[in-house]
Write a protein that holds these residues in place. Structure first.
Motif, PDB file in Angstrom:
ATOM      1  N   ASN A 527       0.805  -1.160   0.144  1.00  0.00           N
ATOM      2  CA  ASN A 527       0.049  -0.041   0.046  1.00  0.00           C
ATOM      3  C   ASN A 527       0.698   1.384   0.016  1.00  0.00           C
ATOM      4  OD1 ASN A 527      -2.307  -1.424   0.074  1.00  0.00           O
ATOM      5  ND2 ASN A 527      -2.564  -1.589   2.386  1.00  0.00           N
ATOM      6  N   ALA A 528       1.927   1.177   0.918  1.00  0.00           N
ATOM      7  CA  ALA A 528       2.617   2.432   1.002  1.00  0.00           C
ATOM      8  C   ALA A 528       3.489   2.900  -0.519  1.00  0.00           C
ATOM      9  CB  ALA A 528       3.820   2.045   1.786  1.00  0.00           C
ATOM     10  N   THR A 529       3.848   1.773  -1.259  1.00  0.00           N
ATOM     11  CA  THR A 529       4.384   2.103  -2.363  1.00  0.00           C
ATOM     12  C   THR A 529       3.603   2.298  -3.519  1.00  0.00           C
ATOM     13  OG1 THR A 529       4.534  -0.246  -3.120  1.00  0.00           O
ATOM     14  CG2 THR A 529       6.267   0.483  -1.885  1.00  0.00           C
ATOM     15  N   THR A 530       2.309   1.777  -3.630  1.00  0.00           N
ATOM     16  CA  THR A 530       1.068   2.321  -4.415  1.00  0.00           C
ATOM     17  C   THR A 530       0.504   3.543  -4.284  1.00  0.00           C
ATOM     18  OG1 THR A 530       0.573  -0.107  -4.589  1.00  0.00           O
ATOM     19  CG2 THR A 530      -0.822   1.440  -5.303  1.00  0.00           C
ATOM     20  N   PHE A 531       0.400   3.923  -3.090  1.00  0.00           N
ATOM     21  CA  PHE A 531      -0.100   5.370  -2.960  1.00  0.00           C
ATOM     22  C   PHE A 531       0.803   6.166  -2.406  1.00  0.00           C
ATOM     23  CE2 PHE A 531      -3.400   2.256  -2.742  1.00  0.00           C
ATOM     24  CZ  PHE A 531      -4.518   2.724  -3.250  1.00  0.00           C
ATOM     25  N   SER A 532       1.884   6.482  -3.068  1.00  0.00           N
ATOM     26  CA  SER A 532       2.955   7.514  -2.933  1.00  0.00           C
ATOM     27  C   SER A 532       3.728   7.810  -4.088  1.00  0.00           C
ATOM     28  CB  SER A 532       3.954   7.043  -1.658  1.00  0.00           C
ATOM     29  OG  SER A 532       4.763   5.824  -2.046  1.00  0.00           O
ATOM     30  N   PRO A 533       4.405   8.971  -4.251  1.00  0.00           N
ATOM     31  CA  PRO A 533       4.858   9.087  -5.808  1.00  0.00           C
ATOM     32  C   PRO A 533       5.973   7.944  -6.128  1.00  0.00           C
ATOM     33  CG  PRO A 533       4.428  11.060  -4.368  1.00  0.00           C
ATOM     34  CD  PRO A 533       4.493   9.903  -3.373  1.00  0.00           C
ATOM     35  N   PRO A 534       6.037   7.748  -7.233  1.00  0.00           N
ATOM     36  CA  PRO A 534       7.092   6.744  -7.822  1.00  0.00           C
ATOM     37  C   PRO A 534       8.421   7.008  -7.268  1.00  0.00           C
ATOM     38  CG  PRO A 534       5.494   7.243  -9.513  1.00  0.00           C
ATOM     39  CD  PRO A 534       5.110   8.373  -8.425  1.00  0.00           C
ATOM     40  N   ALA A 535       8.659   8.256  -7.196  1.00  0.00           N
ATOM     41  CA  ALA A 535      10.180   8.677  -6.843  1.00  0.00           C
ATOM     42  C   ALA A 535      10.281   8.587  -5.339  1.00  0.00           C
ATOM     43  CB  ALA A 535      10.678   9.994  -7.511  1.00  0.00           C
ATOM     44  N   SER A 536       9.299   8.554  -4.550  1.00  0.00           N
ATOM     45  CA  SER A 536       9.424   8.691  -3.278  1.00  0.00           C
ATOM     46  C   SER A 536      10.104   7.344  -2.538  1.00  0.00           C
ATOM     47  CB  SER A 536       8.169   8.978  -2.490  1.00  0.00           C
ATOM     48  OG  SER A 536       7.215   8.072  -2.657  1.00  0.00           O
ATOM     49  N   ARG A 537      10.720   7.470  -1.421  1.00  0.00           N
ATOM     50  CA  ARG A 537      11.108   6.307  -0.593  1.00  0.00           C
ATOM     51  C   ARG A 537      10.103   5.594   0.418  1.00  0.00           C
ATOM     52  NH1 ARG A 537      14.462   3.869  -3.765  1.00  0.00           N
ATOM     53  NH2 ARG A 537      15.237   2.806  -1.985  1.00  0.00           N
ATOM     54  N   ILE A 538       9.988   4.399   0.701  1.00  0.00           N
ATOM     55  CA  ILE A 538       9.332   3.972   1.677  1.00  0.00           C
ATOM     56  C   ILE A 538      10.456   3.602   3.070  1.00  0.00           C
ATOM     57  CG2 ILE A 538       7.678   2.434   2.514  1.00  0.00           C
ATOM     58  CD1 ILE A 538       7.033   4.012   0.195  1.00  0.00           C
ATOM     59  N   ASP A 539      10.128   3.984   4.311  1.00  0.00           N
ATOM     60  CA  ASP A 539      10.878   3.808   5.224  1.00  0.00           C
ATOM     61  C   ASP A 539      10.186   2.665   6.094  1.00  0.00           C
ATOM     62  OD1 ASP A 539      12.598   5.732   4.608  1.00  0.00           O
ATOM     63  OD2 ASP A 539      11.614   7.209   5.562  1.00  0.00           O
ATOM     64  N   VAL A 540      11.158   1.657   6.436  1.00  0.00           N
ATOM     65  CA  VAL A 540      10.728   0.496   7.332  1.00  0.00           C
ATOM     66  C   VAL A 540      11.586   0.326   8.501  1.00  0.00           C
ATOM     67  CG1 VAL A 540      10.024  -2.082   7.511  1.00  0.00           C
ATOM     68  CG2 VAL A 540       9.387  -0.820   5.317  1.00  0.00           C
ATOM     69  N   THR A 541      11.171   0.239   9.852  1.00  0.00           N
ATOM     70  CA  THR A 541      11.960   0.238  10.954  1.00  0.00           C
ATOM     71  C   THR A 541      11.211  -0.671  11.970  1.00  0.00           C
ATOM     72  OG1 THR A 541      10.715   1.991  11.892  1.00  0.00           O
ATOM     73  CG2 THR A 541      12.933   2.396  10.731  1.00  0.00           C
ATOM     74  N   GLY A 542      12.351  -1.151  12.800  1.00  0.00           N
ATOM     75  CA  GLY A 542      11.645  -2.249  13.726  1.00  0.00           C
ATOM     76  C   GLY A 542      12.205  -1.735  15.144  1.00  0.00           C
ATOM     77  N   ARG A 543      11.383  -1.639  16.258  1.00  0.00           N
ATOM     78  CA  ARG A 543      12.115  -1.471  17.512  1.00  0.00           C
ATOM     79  C   ARG A 543      11.117  -2.308  18.414  1.00  0.00           C
ATOM     80  NH1 ARG A 543       8.140   1.838  19.661  1.00  0.00           N
ATOM     81  NH2 ARG A 543       6.620   2.873  18.242  1.00  0.00           N
ATOM     82  N   ALA A 544      12.115  -2.522  19.629  1.00  0.00           N
ATOM     83  CA  ALA A 544      11.559  -3.135  20.755  1.00  0.00           C
ATOM     84  C   ALA A 544      10.678  -2.425  21.554  1.00  0.00           C
ATOM     85  CB  ALA A 544      12.501  -4.039  21.579  1.00  0.00           C
ATOM     86  N   THR A 545       9.505  -2.833  22.179  1.00  0.00           N
ATOM     87  CA  THR A 545       8.479  -1.993  22.898  1.00  0.00           C
ATOM     88  C   THR A 545       8.213  -2.684  24.293  1.00  0.00           C
ATOM     89  OG1 THR A 545       6.662  -3.137  22.278  1.00  0.00           O
ATOM     90  CG2 THR A 545       7.397  -0.910  20.959  1.00  0.00           C
ATOM     91  N   PRO A 546       7.953  -1.795  25.350  1.00  0.00           N
ATOM     92  CA  PRO A 546       7.965  -2.681  26.780  1.00  0.00           C
ATOM     93  C   PRO A 546       7.097  -3.962  26.656  1.00  0.00           C
ATOM     94  CG  PRO A 546       7.784  -0.363  27.098  1.00  0.00           C
ATOM     95  CD  PRO A 546       7.561  -0.677  25.594  1.00  0.00           C
TER      96      PRO A 546
END
Length: 771
Positions: A527-546
């Motif tokens: 969804n993020a790649t489809t509904f954002s401009p073709p030249a834009s980047r998609i950021d994916v991160t992961g973090r631990a939570t309590p």
């Protein structure tokens, strides 16, 4: 009036009770319309003795205190008479407050008078503070006059609100008397201004103009008020104005108006005598007029009440007779119609939903037992009951057919999905074998593209399985690192090369949830790649939570409006029933079902400065320590060992990459995994220096592709050549690290376990926007 949609009871009530209700309303209206004016007339005496008399006494004392206060401000010393006058004023004000707060006056007062009484009480509250300013000489003469005049004006506003009698002539006379009282008040203001000026020996700035305005306003009010008085009272007031006090006062006022300065030989004793005489004459005239109004209002009120009582009793008897007849006629009809209505509501609100819920749970339902016959007689109401019986049986049968159809549709989805999954798994196995056997880089790249498409087809097949209410067959036996889960999800996305993997903190996802988490993340990344401009980047991160672990997927598109975000989050927070009519939002349904299966929370938030951020929170029972490199294995439920496809993102032309300035995982700063050495077009051999990193060599026997001539050669390296170079470098790096790990384990006396290839899912096409 359109009564088509009225309920049966309302229609019967309108037919039977309508005329009676209209008659009752008319009787109540006539009674209230007559009784209210009668009460107002009787309240005239209450107004006079609870507000008029004590109010007039308080106004008189305030006028006297005002004059003495102005004289004290004009002189140099305090006046003993002012202290005595203040005591008399306090007693009058206290009596007025007692009457104003009494129940008799408040009960008789209407809304306007009640408001005016509150305003009067608030104005009187300023009296102690005003006296303090006067004693401290913090106000001038004009300020002192304004202080007392404001309180007196509030009292006259309350007097004017008492003129609410139903008799217009009485109201006119009451307002005329109030206007005469205001004229007398203006005379008191004139006297206070003149007393201050005489004491000081001159007018203060603006006092003469104020004096002229006060005199003219008082004359105007008196002339206007006299015109509304009855002929007898008007004649009496005319005789008062022809008296010596009035004549002398008028002459002195004319002298004051003509002289801008205080006259040098002004007749002060004459002014005091004539002013006091006129003031007392006007006051006595007002009190006599008020008493006359109160006395005349009582006989009028008694006559109205007598007529009201006779008409009210007769009207009430007529209404009671009509009500008894109406109730007797309509009771039986209403009872039978209510029975039909109760049976219909019972079926619509309880029995039919319960039958549908039981059918969806797979229980058997006897339509005849759930829809018993109801007997309501043989007339028109009985015919309605029989028609309802037939309708109820039809509704139950339709519910059975609809649930059966939906169950069959789910079976069709599941059958098609399982067949497609089997074919895709066989295709992936064949591609895996061909990739191992192929050494030509171009052919290998083509196979990787087909492999990528097949992986996306597999995700679509899993969507059908989820729509059918079943669980996909993919699974892992051992935990999988969080970064590998992210890579696996990215590999299932068409525009994977636009995805940047930021910091992914070390963690492991239990094998039983890996497949579903990969699928869920892939849907959101798609969804993020489809509904954002073709030249834009998609950021994916992961973090631990309590309380678990959170993945964040951020795009930089136009974003979503707050209502759209709220609607999407409501759908994602529960596992909804599949609605074929909402085919444009299948991704919401898939993500919600996958999240509900493992207790995962998915939330869409506005991005900064734009776009949307999807937050996927995994509960703590799905998170474990990050597994060692190479420990991920295939699942025991027949899942295809495609974890190696997690590492194949870079084979199709660059793949996801770590954004600059964001730390990567400890074992490798890149967000990609190298290919196995057997998949590259170059061989590898261990390094001579023993650093564990392999060296790539050209295989002998490999068919050399014709090199382009210098004239045809491009001026720079093509994207395919760059991709191949990076793939070979990553493959060598990964193999060197694995060989180094085996060597370290051997040196420590432990037998390294052979790495199990892990195949990761790869991207589907972007067919819907879910976030």
């Amino acid at each position: 009036m359109n009564t088509r949609d009225w309920p049966i009871r309302a229609k019967l009530t309108a037919l039977v009770i309508g005329p009676v209700t209209a008659l009752l309303a008319l009787w109540l209206f006539a009674t209230t319309l007559t009784f209210g004016p009668a009460l107002d007339l009787l309240a005239a005496r209450t107004y006079l003795y609870d507000l008029g008399r004590p109010g007039e006494a308080a106004v008189t004392e305030l006028q006297r205190e005002r004059r003495l206060s102005v004289v004290q401000l004009a002189g140099d010393a305090a006046l003993p008479a002012l202290a005595e006058q203040r005591a008399r004023t306090d007693r009058a004000v206290a009596e007025l407050r007692r009457r104003v707060d009494g129940e008799a006056l408040r009960d008789a007062a209407d809304g306007l008078l009640d408001t005016r009484l509150d305003q009067l009480a608030s104005a009187l509250d300023a009296l102690p503070a005003g006296r303090g300013f006067i004693d401290a000489r913090k106000v001038d003469r004009a300020g002192a006059i304004g202080l007392y005049s404001g309180m007196i004006s509030s009292a006259f506003q309350a007097f004017a609100a008492m003129a609410n009698s139903p008799d217009t002539q009485l109201n006119r006379e009451a307002l005329a008397l109030t206007a005469l009282g205001r004229a007398r008040e203006l005379l008191g203001q004139t006297d206070a201004l003149l007393a201050g000026a005489i004491t000081a020996g001159r007018y203060a700035e603006g006092e003469h103009e104020q004096l002229v305005r006060t005199i003219n306003n008082g004359r105007f009010l008196a002339e206007d008020a006299v015109a509304d008085l009855p002929a007898g009272e008007r004649t009496e007031y005319q005789r008062l104005t022809e008296g010596p006090d009035f004549v002398r006062l008028r002459a002195l006022e004319d002298l004051l108006i003509r002289s801008p300065e205080l006259p040098a030989r002004f007749d002060v004793p004459g002014w005091d005598a004539s002013q006091i005489g006129v003031w007392r004459s006007m006051r006595d005239f007002e009190l006599r007029g008020a008493d006359g109004l109160a006395e005349r209002s009582v006989p009028m009120a008694v006559g109205i009440l007598v007529r009201l009582g006779a008409a009210g009793v007769l009207g009430l008897l007529a209404i009671v007779c009509c009500v008894l007849v109406a109730l007797r006629v309509g009771r039986s009809l209403a009872r039978r119609l209510t029975g039909v209505r109760t049976a219909a509501l019972e079926m619509a609100e309880h029995r039919l939903p319960d039958v549908v819920a039981r059918l969806r749970r797979g229980e058997e339902v006897d339509v005849a037992a759930e829809a018993p016959e109801l007997d309501h007689g043989g007339d028109e109401i009985g015919e309605v009951g029989r028609a309802f019986n037939e309708m109820r049986r039809t509704a139950l049968q339709s519910a059975v057919d609809e649930v059966t159809l939906r169950r069959g549709l789910n079976e069709v989805f599941l059958n098609i999905a399982r067949r497609s999954q089997g074919l895709v798994h066989r295709q992936l196995a064949l591609l895996d074998r061909l990739e191992r056997q192929t050494e030509d880089p171009d052919e290998l790249a083509g196979l990787f593209q087909v492999d990528h498409l097949a992986t996306r087809l597999r995700r679509h097949a899993e969507d059908l399985v989820i729509l059918a209410g079943a669980a996909p067959g993919r699974g892992w036996r051992n935990p999988v690192a969080a970064v590998d889960v992210v890579r696996g999800a990215i590999s299932e996305v068409e525009s994977y090369d636009r995805v940047d993997v930021g910091e992914v903190q070390p963690a492991g996802v239990l094998g039983r949830a890996v497949g579903d988490v990969i699928h869920l993340l892939a849907e959101l990344v798609e969804n993020a790649t489809t509904f954002s401009p073709p030249a834009s980047r998609i950021d994916v991160t992961g973090r631990a939570t309590p309380d678990g672990y959170a993945f964040e997927i951020t795009d930089h598109g136009l974003g979503m409006s707050p209502p759209a975000l709220a609607t999407a989050n409501r759908k994602l927070s529960r596992s909804p029933e599949f609605d074929p009519a909402d085919s444009a939002r299948l991704g919401h349904f898939v993500v919600a079902r996958l999240a509900a299966r493992h207790g995962v929370r998915v939330e869409l938030r506005p991005g900064t400065p734009g776009g949307v951020t999807a937050v996927v929170h995994l509960p703590a029972d799905l998170i474990t320590e990050e597994p060692a490199l190479g420990s991920t294995g295939p699942g025991p439920r027949g899942a295809v060992p495609d974890g190696r496809r997690m590492a194949r993102v870079t084979r199709l032309g660059g793949g996801p990459r770590t954004r600059p300035g964001r730390p990567g995982r400890e074992r490798g700063d890149s967000a990609v995994v190298a290919l196995p050495a057997a998949r590259t077009s170059s061989g590898v051999e261990p390094a001579a220096d023993g650093d564990g990193l392999p060296r790539r060599i050209r295989r002998r026997g490999t068919v050399a592709r014709p090199r382009p001539t210098p004239a045809d050669a491009p001026s720079s390296r093509t994207p395919d050549e760059a991709r191949q170079a990076m793939s070979a470098l990553q493959a060598g790096t990964a193999r060197g690290r694995r060989d180094g790990a085996r060597a370290a384990e051997a040196a420590a006396g432990t037998a390294p376990s052979p790495p199990e290839p892990v195949r990761a899912p790869q991207p589907p096409t972007a067919t819907e926007r879910d976030a």
